[in-house]
Design a protein around this motif. Structure first.
Motif, PDB file in Angstrom:
ATOM      1  N   GLY A 219     -28.528 -46.130  74.215  1.00 24.36           N
ATOM      2  CA  GLY A 219     -29.795 -45.825  74.887  1.00 24.36           C
ATOM      3  C   GLY A 219     -29.678 -44.493  75.609  1.00 24.36           C
ATOM      4  N   SER A 220     -28.539 -44.285  76.227  1.00 25.57           N
ATOM      5  CA  SER A 220     -28.243 -42.974  76.799  1.00 25.57           C
ATOM      6  C   SER A 220     -26.748 -42.760  76.620  1.00 25.57           C
ATOM      7  N   SER A 221     -26.276 -41.545  76.802  1.00 25.20           N
ATOM      8  CA  SER A 221     -24.837 -41.345  76.640  1.00 25.20           C
ATOM      9  C   SER A 221     -24.119 -41.613  77.958  1.00 25.20           C
ATOM     10  N   ASN A 222     -24.801 -42.298  78.879  1.00 21.26           N
ATOM     11  CA  ASN A 222     -24.183 -42.621  80.168  1.00 21.26           C
ATOM     12  C   ASN A 222     -23.916 -44.096  80.356  1.00 21.26           C
ATOM     13  N   ASN A 223     -24.341 -44.923  79.412  1.00 20.99           N
ATOM     14  CA  ASN A 223     -24.377 -46.338  79.728  1.00 20.99           C
ATOM     15  C   ASN A 223     -24.131 -47.212  78.512  1.00 20.99           C
ATOM     16  N   ILE A 224     -23.236 -48.186  78.688  1.00 18.72           N
ATOM     17  CA  ILE A 224     -23.114 -49.287  77.724  1.00 18.72           C
ATOM     18  C   ILE A 224     -23.370 -50.542  78.553  1.00 18.72           C
ATOM     19  N   SER A 225     -24.296 -51.389  78.125  1.00 12.91           N
ATOM     20  CA  SER A 225     -24.569 -52.594  78.920  1.00 12.91           C
ATOM     21  C   SER A 225     -24.329 -53.837  78.104  1.00 12.91           C
ATOM     22  N   VAL A 226     -23.821 -54.864  78.772  1.00 13.21           N
ATOM     23  CA  VAL A 226     -23.712 -56.164  78.119  1.00 13.21           C
ATOM     24  C   VAL A 226     -24.342 -57.205  79.026  1.00 13.21           C
ATOM     25  N   LEU A 227     -24.869 -58.246  78.403  1.00 13.94           N
ATOM     26  CA  LEU A 227     -25.446 -59.340  79.187  1.00 13.94           C
ATOM     27  C   LEU A 227     -24.543 -60.558  79.018  1.00 13.94           C
ATOM     28  N   VAL A 228     -24.143 -61.124  80.154  1.00 14.47           N
ATOM     29  CA  VAL A 228     -23.306 -62.335  80.097  1.00 14.47           C
ATOM     30  C   VAL A 228     -23.926 -63.403  80.996  1.00 14.47           C
ATOM     31  N   ASP A 229     -23.537 -64.632  80.777  1.00 16.87           N
ATOM     32  CA  ASP A 229     -23.964 -65.693  81.666  1.00 16.87           C
ATOM     33  C   ASP A 229     -23.347 -65.421  83.048  1.00 16.87           C
ATOM     34  N   SER A 230     -24.127 -65.645  84.125  1.00 11.26           N
ATOM     35  CA  SER A 230     -23.626 -65.277  85.456  1.00 11.26           C
ATOM     36  C   SER A 230     -22.308 -65.965  85.810  1.00 11.26           C
ATOM     37  N   THR A 231     -22.050 -67.138  85.215  1.00 15.42           N
ATOM     38  CA  THR A 231     -20.783 -67.814  85.513  1.00 15.42           C
ATOM     39  C   THR A 231     -19.592 -67.009  84.969  1.00 15.42           C
ATOM     40  N   GLN A 232     -19.852 -66.069  84.049  1.00 16.25           N
ATOM     41  CA  GLN A 232     -18.766 -65.277  83.445  1.00 16.25           C
ATOM     42  C   GLN A 232     -18.608 -63.912  84.112  1.00 16.25           C
ATOM     43  N   LYS A 233     -19.430 -63.652  85.122  1.00 14.46           N
ATOM     44  CA  LYS A 233     -19.454 -62.302  85.689  1.00 14.46           C
ATOM     45  C   LYS A 233     -18.100 -61.876  86.267  1.00 14.46           C
ATOM     46  N   LYS A 234     -17.536 -62.742  87.090  1.00 10.18           N
ATOM     47  CA  LYS A 234     -16.297 -62.382  87.766  1.00 10.18           C
ATOM     48  C   LYS A 234     -15.211 -62.058  86.730  1.00 10.18           C
ATOM     49  N   GLU A 235     -15.086 -62.949  85.750  1.00  8.11           N
ATOM     50  CA  GLU A 235     -14.080 -62.766  84.717  1.00  8.11           C
ATOM     51  C   GLU A 235     -14.312 -61.450  83.973  1.00  8.11           C
ATOM     52  N   ALA A 236     -15.587 -61.163  83.687  1.00  4.75           N
ATOM     53  CA  ALA A 236     -15.900 -59.939  82.943  1.00  4.75           C
ATOM     54  C   ALA A 236     -15.528 -58.701  83.761  1.00  4.75           C
ATOM     55  N   LEU A 237     -15.881 -58.695  85.049  1.00  2.24           N
ATOM     56  CA  LEU A 237     -15.574 -57.522  85.877  1.00  2.24           C
ATOM     57  C   LEU A 237     -14.062 -57.336  86.005  1.00  2.24           C
ATOM     58  N   MET A 238     -13.337 -58.458  86.129  1.00  2.45           N
ATOM     59  CA  MET A 238     -11.881 -58.347  86.233  1.00  2.45           C
ATOM     60  C   MET A 238     -11.277 -57.839  84.922  1.00  2.45           C
ATOM     61  N   ALA A 239     -11.791 -58.350  83.806  1.00  2.00           N
ATOM     62  CA  ALA A 239     -11.268 -57.926  82.502  1.00  2.00           C
ATOM     63  C   ALA A 239     -11.550 -56.440  82.274  1.00  2.00           C
ATOM     64  N   LEU A 240     -12.728 -55.975  82.684  1.00  2.00           N
ATOM     65  CA  LEU A 240     -13.058 -54.554  82.524  1.00  2.00           C
ATOM     66  C   LEU A 240     -12.190 -53.700  83.436  1.00  2.00           C
ATOM     67  N   ASN A 241     -11.931 -54.208  84.635  1.00  2.00           N
ATOM     68  CA  ASN A 241     -11.087 -53.461  85.576  1.00  2.00           C
ATOM     69  C   ASN A 241      -9.704 -53.248  84.975  1.00  2.00           C
ATOM     70  N   LYS A 242      -9.233 -54.268  84.269  1.00  2.00           N
ATOM     71  CA  LYS A 242      -7.909 -54.183  83.654  1.00  2.00           C
ATOM     72  C   LYS A 242      -7.958 -53.290  82.414  1.00  2.00           C
ATOM     73  N   GLY A 243      -8.911 -53.581  81.535  1.00  2.00           N
ATOM     74  CA  GLY A 243      -8.955 -52.876  80.248  1.00  2.00           C
ATOM     75  C   GLY A 243      -9.352 -51.412  80.370  1.00  2.00           C
ATOM     76  N   LEU A 244     -10.231 -51.092  81.315  1.00  2.00           N
ATOM     77  CA  LEU A 244     -10.731 -49.717  81.402  1.00  2.00           C
ATOM     78  C   LEU A 244     -10.006 -48.876  82.442  1.00  2.00           C
ATOM     79  N   PHE A 245      -9.531 -49.537  83.506  1.00  2.00           N
ATOM     80  CA  PHE A 245      -8.934 -48.760  84.599  1.00  2.00           C
ATOM     81  C   PHE A 245      -7.472 -49.108  84.848  1.00  2.00           C
ATOM     82  N   GLY A 246      -6.955 -50.084  84.104  1.00  2.00           N
ATOM     83  CA  GLY A 246      -5.539 -50.413  84.219  1.00  2.00           C
ATOM     84  C   GLY A 246      -5.169 -51.194  85.480  1.00  2.00           C
ATOM     85  N   TYR A 247      -6.153 -51.809  86.167  1.00  2.00           N
ATOM     86  CA  TYR A 247      -5.814 -52.593  87.387  1.00  2.00           C
ATOM     87  C   TYR A 247      -5.599 -54.061  87.076  1.00  2.00           C
TER      88      TYR A 247
END
Ligand code: ASP
Ligand code: MG
Length: 438
Positions: A410-438
């Motif tokens: 949609g723009s070259s600034n953004n990739i969005s995904v929609l997840v069930d809210s119960t999966q939010k925490k897990e998704a943010l943690m997984a992205l923190n690890k996969g994208l930023f190495g934390y």
């Protein structure tokens, strides 16, 4: 000229107000935009609710309680009797004004006038403090220059003219204090820029007078790469483009009001996010200058409702999407995310006030499924369209999480995904690890 905006916690007590002085004492000409002391606007909202429900006793109790809080701060803020008296008179004036509403009819005009009291109080208290310590400054009333039109858009030319008239009254002054959030509407009545709107005030003022920069002072050292309330480790992002910052603010980064970017962006005025507790920390610079390539941050927005619209009529047909969008437009409901296949379209909304009516109209020509309690996770950065790998990186990081929708390109600034809210925490943690190495 620079614009400095301080939020509610930065002026939240006598002590915090005193600490502000150091941050505004440079020789540079500046306009200081203040929010109401923290908690005040919420209390004023409670007072309005009570008045609206004709619970006059409750309204009076709220008013009295808030007044005593202010009287305490006045006592702590000033040392000379003359200024204590000035402060007490100010408080009495404003709170007696609030009390006058308990007797009359209560309309939306009165509500706006009540909500304006917080910023009127914080700016006057701070201005008196500067006077007491012998610092020259001018208090310029936002209600004399800040104005929105019938569509609630700021009237930039009006603001520019009238603000310059106010500034011209004090040719030798370098520090100007004014209220965030409050304004007049197209009818000249007291109005506001919606909750959290002081950031917006600062950006509008910055644009109106073509300031050198707009500084938004809060309690964190800039925008972070992820939500520090959810993941263990985050870092501040030093540099963002206006588009990247707008996506992050809209999709959940609490530090900045989403509308705030636009006026500054229009006139290309850098916005700096700074930390009052750590003034020397770099913070975040939002500007149009070169933005480094790569993924910079993720943000999440809850309370999303996904609507899947499926119809055989979509097969090889044109005009289907228009018919769908038309319904949302009529109910003034904006769509955030959208994905399509040949016979179905999924989209998301964050305001489900008219969901029932919308669904009913859609069902006249399609099969409709609604899923509530979804979360948009937005991955933001400078992701050039001709570069491979960014989509893969994101999807790889969250490979164990079921994805309801994916939006790329949609723009070259953004990739969005929609997840069930119960999966939010897990998704943010997984992205923190996969994208930023934390
Ligand atoms: N005082 C207003 C509010 O609490 C505006 C602001 O702080 O930005 O919403
Ligand atoms: Mg705020």
């Amino acid at each position: 000229m620079v614009i400095l905006k301080f939020g509610g916690t930065s002026v939240g007590s006598a002590e915090r107000m005193k600490a502000l002085v150091n941050l505004i004492s440079s020789d540079e000409k500046k306009i200081v935009v203040l929010s109401a002391m923290s908690g005040t606007t919420n209390k004023l909202v409670d007072i309005c609710k009570a008045l609206f429900n004709k619970q006059h006793q409750i309204a009076n109790d709220y008013i009295n309680a808030l007044e005593s809080l202010y009287l305490k701060e006045v006592d702590a803020l000033y040392s000379k009797e003359e200024f204590k008296t000035k402060g007490i008179d100010l408080i009495k004036n404003h709170f007696n004004h609030l009390r006058s509403f308990t007797l009359d009819m209560f309309t939306s005009n009165e509500e706006k006038a009540i909500l304006a009291q917080g910023e009127l109080l914080s700016t006057a208290l701070f201005y008196f403090h500067l006077q007491e310590i012998g610092m020259t400054a001018a208090l310029i009333p936002a209600l004399n220059f800040m104005r929105i039109d019938e569509n609630e858009e700021p009237q930039l030319a009006y603001i520019e003219n009238n603000l310059n008239l106010e500034l011209a009254k004090y040719p030798t002054t370098t520090i100007f204090i004014t209220q965030g959030y409050i304004c007049r509407n197209a009818f000249g009545e007291i109005d506001n820029l919606k909750r959290g709107g002081s950031d917006y005030t600062a950006s509008i003022i910055g644009a109106a007078i073509r300031a050198k920069e707009v500084q938004i002072w809060t309690d964190i050292d800039g925008m972070h790469n992820n939500d520090p309330r959810i993941v263990n480790k985050t870092h501040a992002i030093y540099q963002l483009s206006f588009d990247e910052a707008a996506e992050l603010a809209y999709f959940g980064a609490k530090i900045l009001h989403p509308t705030c970017i636009l006026p500054a962006q229009k006139r290309n005025i850098p916005v700096l996010l700074k930390n009052t507790m750590q003034p020397d920390a770099l913070g975040t610079v939002i500007s149009n200058s070169h933005s480094e390539e790569g993924i910079k941050a993720v943000a999440a927005k809850d309370g999303i409702c996904a609507i899947n619209i499926k119809s055989d009529r979509m097969l090889l047909a044109h005009g289907f999407l228009r018919a769908v969008f038309d319904i949302f437009e009529r109910y003034k409901t904006s769509i955030d995310m959208i994905t399509t296949s040949e016979i179905a379209v999924s989209l998301t909304i964050d305001n489900d006030t008219h969901l029932k009516e919308i669904t009913k109209e859609l069902e006249e020509f399609a099969n409709v499924e609604v899923e509530k309690e979804q979360t948009i996770i937005c991955i933001v950065g400078n992701l050039p369209k001709n570069k491979a790998g960014y989509g893969f990186k994101v999807l790889e990081a969250i490979k164990d999480i079921p994805l309801r929708m994916v939006s790329y390109g949609g723009s070259s600034n953004n990739i969005s995904v929609l997840v069930d809210s119960t999966q939010k925490k897990e998704a943010l943690m997984a992205l923190n690890k996969g994208l930023f190495g934390y």
